[in-house]
Scaffold this motif. Structure first.
Motif, PDB file in Angstrom:
ATOM      1  N   UNK A 218      -0.693  40.232  -7.522  1.00 32.96           N
ATOM      2  CA  UNK A 218      -1.237  41.342  -7.559  1.00 32.96           C
ATOM      3  C   UNK A 218      -2.750  41.302  -8.494  1.00 32.96           C
ATOM      4  N   UNK A 219      -2.297  40.443  -9.562  1.00 34.73           N
ATOM      5  CA  UNK A 219      -3.474  40.302 -10.448  1.00 34.73           C
ATOM      6  C   UNK A 219      -4.027  38.887 -10.625  1.00 34.73           C
ATOM      7  N   UNK A 220      -4.101  38.394  -9.698  1.00 35.59           N
ATOM      8  CA  UNK A 220      -4.538  36.905  -9.505  1.00 35.59           C
ATOM      9  C   UNK A 220      -6.127  36.645  -9.539  1.00 35.59           C
ATOM     10  N   UNK A 221      -6.686  37.692  -9.300  1.00 31.25           N
ATOM     11  CA  UNK A 221      -8.213  37.596  -9.381  1.00 31.25           C
ATOM     12  C   UNK A 221      -8.685  37.968 -10.662  1.00 31.25           C
ATOM     13  N   UNK A 222      -8.804  37.052 -11.640  1.00 33.39           N
ATOM     14  CA  UNK A 222      -8.852  36.982 -12.868  1.00 33.39           C
ATOM     15  C   UNK A 222     -10.063  38.155 -13.433  1.00 33.39           C
ATOM     16  N   UNK A 223     -11.167  38.053 -12.978  1.00 30.02           N
ATOM     17  CA  UNK A 223     -12.173  38.759 -13.170  1.00 30.02           C
ATOM     18  C   UNK A 223     -12.370  40.109 -12.825  1.00 30.02           C
ATOM     19  N   UNK A 224     -11.118  40.582 -12.237  1.00 27.59           N
ATOM     20  CA  UNK A 224     -11.322  41.965 -11.517  1.00 27.59           C
ATOM     21  C   UNK A 224     -10.395  42.827 -12.282  1.00 27.59           C
ATOM     22  N   UNK A 225     -10.830  43.746 -12.907  1.00 25.71           N
ATOM     23  CA  UNK A 225     -10.042  44.673 -13.799  1.00 25.71           C
ATOM     24  C   UNK A 225      -9.110  45.561 -13.054  1.00 25.71           C
ATOM     25  N   UNK A 226      -9.590  45.961 -11.715  1.00 32.57           N
ATOM     26  CA  UNK A 226      -8.619  46.711 -10.966  1.00 32.57           C
ATOM     27  C   UNK A 226      -7.518  45.948 -10.507  1.00 32.57           C
ATOM     28  N   UNK A 227      -7.822  44.565 -10.077  1.00 29.85           N
ATOM     29  CA  UNK A 227      -6.555  43.640  -9.926  1.00 29.85           C
ATOM     30  C   UNK A 227      -5.584  43.606 -11.179  1.00 29.85           C
ATOM     31  N   UNK A 228      -6.127  43.653 -12.420  1.00 31.91           N
ATOM     32  CA  UNK A 228      -5.151  43.585 -13.499  1.00 31.91           C
ATOM     33  C   UNK A 228      -4.534  44.806 -13.477  1.00 31.91           C
ATOM     34  N   UNK A 229      -5.189  45.930 -13.520  1.00 33.80           N
ATOM     35  CA  UNK A 229      -4.524  47.450 -13.641  1.00 33.80           C
ATOM     36  C   UNK A 229      -3.395  47.549 -12.316  1.00 33.80           C
ATOM     37  N   UNK A 230      -3.740  47.030 -11.240  1.00 32.63           N
ATOM     38  CA  UNK A 230      -2.701  46.965 -10.187  1.00 32.63           C
ATOM     39  C   UNK A 230      -1.606  46.326 -10.475  1.00 32.63           C
ATOM     40  N   UNK A 231      -1.608  45.083 -10.875  1.00 37.70           N
ATOM     41  CA  UNK A 231      -0.670  44.192 -11.230  1.00 37.70           C
ATOM     42  C   UNK A 231       0.289  44.696 -12.514  1.00 37.70           C
ATOM     43  N   UNK A 232      -0.596  45.540 -13.512  1.00 38.68           N
ATOM     44  CA  UNK A 232       0.434  46.069 -14.634  1.00 38.68           C
ATOM     45  C   UNK A 232       1.140  47.278 -13.802  1.00 38.68           C
ATOM     46  N   UNK A 233       0.549  48.012 -12.979  1.00 38.85           N
ATOM     47  CA  UNK A 233       1.405  49.172 -12.641  1.00 38.85           C
ATOM     48  C   UNK A 233       2.355  48.727 -11.836  1.00 38.85           C
ATOM     49  N   UNK A 234       2.319  47.720 -10.982  1.00 35.91           N
ATOM     50  CA  UNK A 234       3.264  47.315 -10.083  1.00 35.91           C
ATOM     51  C   UNK A 234       4.385  46.534 -10.968  1.00 35.91           C
ATOM     52  N   UNK A 235       4.339  45.748 -12.071  1.00 36.01           N
ATOM     53  CA  UNK A 235       5.153  45.102 -12.897  1.00 36.01           C
ATOM     54  C   UNK A 235       6.057  46.336 -13.487  1.00 36.01           C
ATOM     55  N   UNK A 236       5.254  47.543 -14.234  1.00 34.36           N
ATOM     56  CA  UNK A 236       6.306  48.515 -14.702  1.00 34.36           C
ATOM     57  C   UNK A 236       7.243  49.325 -13.442  1.00 34.36           C
ATOM     58  N   UNK A 237       6.622  49.451 -12.431  1.00 33.21           N
ATOM     59  CA  UNK A 237       7.083  50.001 -11.488  1.00 33.21           C
ATOM     60  C   UNK A 237       8.474  49.037 -11.091  1.00 33.21           C
ATOM     61  N   UNK A 238       8.153  47.844 -10.853  1.00 36.19           N
ATOM     62  CA  UNK A 238       9.488  46.899 -10.664  1.00 36.19           C
ATOM     63  C   UNK A 238      10.435  46.946 -11.475  1.00 36.19           C
TER      64      UNK A 238
END
Length: 477
Positions: A144-164
């Motif tokens: 989910x956070x693989x697009x390094x320059x996209x802040x929304x991708x990082x945010x989505x990755x963090x949300x998914x990780x905490x949820x998981x």
């Protein structure tokens, strides 16, 4: 140890071989090999899918921790088909400047998550089930956070990780209670030991297990992460998360409820009844409000998860068959929609529904494909989505859930309205000039969309597919 037991794990070993080959090409290959890595991954995975397309016979390994059956093998094939379509749709995107540096990681992480789903589907012991669950979940956060320059991708990755993490903690808490009640983590032993046990600890166990799996399936009220993650993740990852991850989790939940809580269906069916009504209704109502198409399909997928659960609550062979068939049709329908969204986003950067106004004038073929996908997701005849909903409703009615099916049918009217909003934007809202210019999709996307359209048009006609699934389901889980 008898190492011949590994031969029972044909699908897992085959997938592991594909993973290692892609890893070696990515690590040791030259520039020419790396440029063709996307095609290499698609070809290798296609061979893996063909190799495992014939279901294996029922077998077990490692003292019963790993168990497979013809229908479980077919579920893996269904997941393979969806993953292959996602790989085709990812070819152009994976070669963009921001992604091609991590192109190998994308394919490797994706295959690792699929390996974890395989383990979940073939588990006979909760330890292996949990290993599969985590293997399927944690690499997904990196995807989910693989697009390094996209802040929304990082945010989505963090949300998914905490949820998981939190959902896994709830699931583990439920397993600890389950072990305390039954004294075992083997599915068959637990089913025997908890029969007739209606203590508060048993009820708590069931609630925590359903809550942990509810996060993976985006069931209401465990769905709040879904829209943000779907919007922030790359579209190719979102499509994989929406269909492959959801399909495997649905069958895994079916496996747990049918095998572990087989002697107490009335207890978990009551909880599932409430979850299904909430999930279908909330998903539909919130989908109406969405303008971003990725968030729109996020709430659509929440609603679709509720429909899939109708196959589980049926508690029968017919329900198992309907669930697998529904997931297959959902893969073709949803990936067709995501394929169109991905192509338009890649060529124009547009993802809002208003941007699709008058799309038929500039891109008629993509508009027709999107229309077919919306019609199938809505369950309009004669497309495959109508038959998948018919069979899943029939399985629930056959088990006596008349009121539940009536509520689900009323919700299909709501879903028909918001799916037609997309069609209206493309074909009717033509007052202004379309902001999406004409373009030609890449070859991978075109092939994937052709496959999806074929599935949408033919699965409803080819009744032999449902009959084949029924024959496999009758052989047992």
């Amino acid at each position: 140890m008898d190492y011949s037991q590994f031969l029972v794990m044909r699908s897992e070993i085959s997938l592991l071989v594909v993973f290692l080959l892609i890893f070696f090409v990515d690590t040791f290959g030259g520039n020419k090999s790396l440029k063709g890595l996307s095609i290499t991954a698609c070809v290798l995975f296609a061979l893996h899918t063909i190799w495992n397309i014939i279901p294996v016979e029922s077998a077990s390994a490692f003292g019963g921790m790993y168990q497979t059956s013809p229908i479980a093998s077919m579920v893996k094939t269904v997941l393979n088909i969806g993953t292959f379509i996602v790989l085709l749709q990812s070819i152009s995107w994976s070669n963009t400047p921001d992604v091609k540096v991590r192109r190998g990681e994308f394919y490797e992480l994706l295959l690792v998550t699929l390996f974890g789903m395989y383990l979940m589907v073939s588990s006979g012991h909760f330890l292996l089930f949990f290993i599969g669950l985590e293997t399927a979940s944690l690499p997904m956060a990196a995807l989910i956070a693989i697009t390094k320059k996209d802040s929304e991708s990082y945010e989505a990755g963090a949300k998914y990780l905490f949820t998981a993490v939190f959902s896994s903690a709830l699931f583990l808490l439920g397993l600890s209670f389950l072990y305390g009640v039954s004294g075992s983590l083997y599915f068959d032993d637990i089913a025997i030991n908890i029969a007739g046990n209606h203590t508060p600890l048993f009820i708590a166990t069931l609630v925590f297990v359903l809550a942990g799996m509810g996060f993976k399936l985006s069931l209401v009220p465990f769905h709040l992460w879904t829209a943000d993650v779907y919007e922030g993740a790359p579209t190719q990852v979102t499509s994989y998360l929406s269909v492959i991850s959801k399909g495997s989790a649905a069958f895994a939940l079916l496996l747990v409820l049918y095998k572990v809580f087989a002697f107490e269906p009335a207890v978990w069916q009551g909880i599932m009844w409430a979850l299904i009504v909430l999930t279908i209704t909330v998903g539909n109502l919130f989908a109406i409000r969405q303008k971003n198409l990725k968030r729109f399909l996020a709430f659509s997928s929440i609603s679709q998860a509720g429909y899939i659960m109708l196959g589980i609550i049926a508690g029968s062979i017919q329900g198992t068959t309907a669930l697998v068939y529904y997931v297959l049709v959902y893969i073709f329908s949803n990936l067709a929609a995501f394929g169109v969204i991905s192509s338009i986003e890649h060529n124009s950067g547009k993802v809002n529904m208003d941007d699709y106004n008058g799309l038929y004038k500039t891109n008629p073929k993509l508009s027709v494909i999107m229309m077919l996908a919306m019609f199938s997701l809505a369950g309009i005849p004669p497309f495959a989505g109508f038959f998948s909903k018919f069979f899943i409703f029939a399985s629930a009615i056959h088990s006596g859930f008349y009121i539940l099916v009536l509520i689900a049918l009323l919700n299909t009217i709501i879903s028909l309205y918001y799916y037609l909003l997309v069609v209206k934007a493309m074909f009717i809202n033509t007052e202004n000039e379309c902001v999406i210019a004409p373009f030609r999709s890449d070859n991978g996307s075109r092939v994937s969309l052709i496959v999806c359209v074929a599935g949408i048009l033919l699965l409803g006609i080819a009744s032999c597919v449902y009959g084949y699934f029924a024959d496999l389901s009758a052989l047992g889980l």
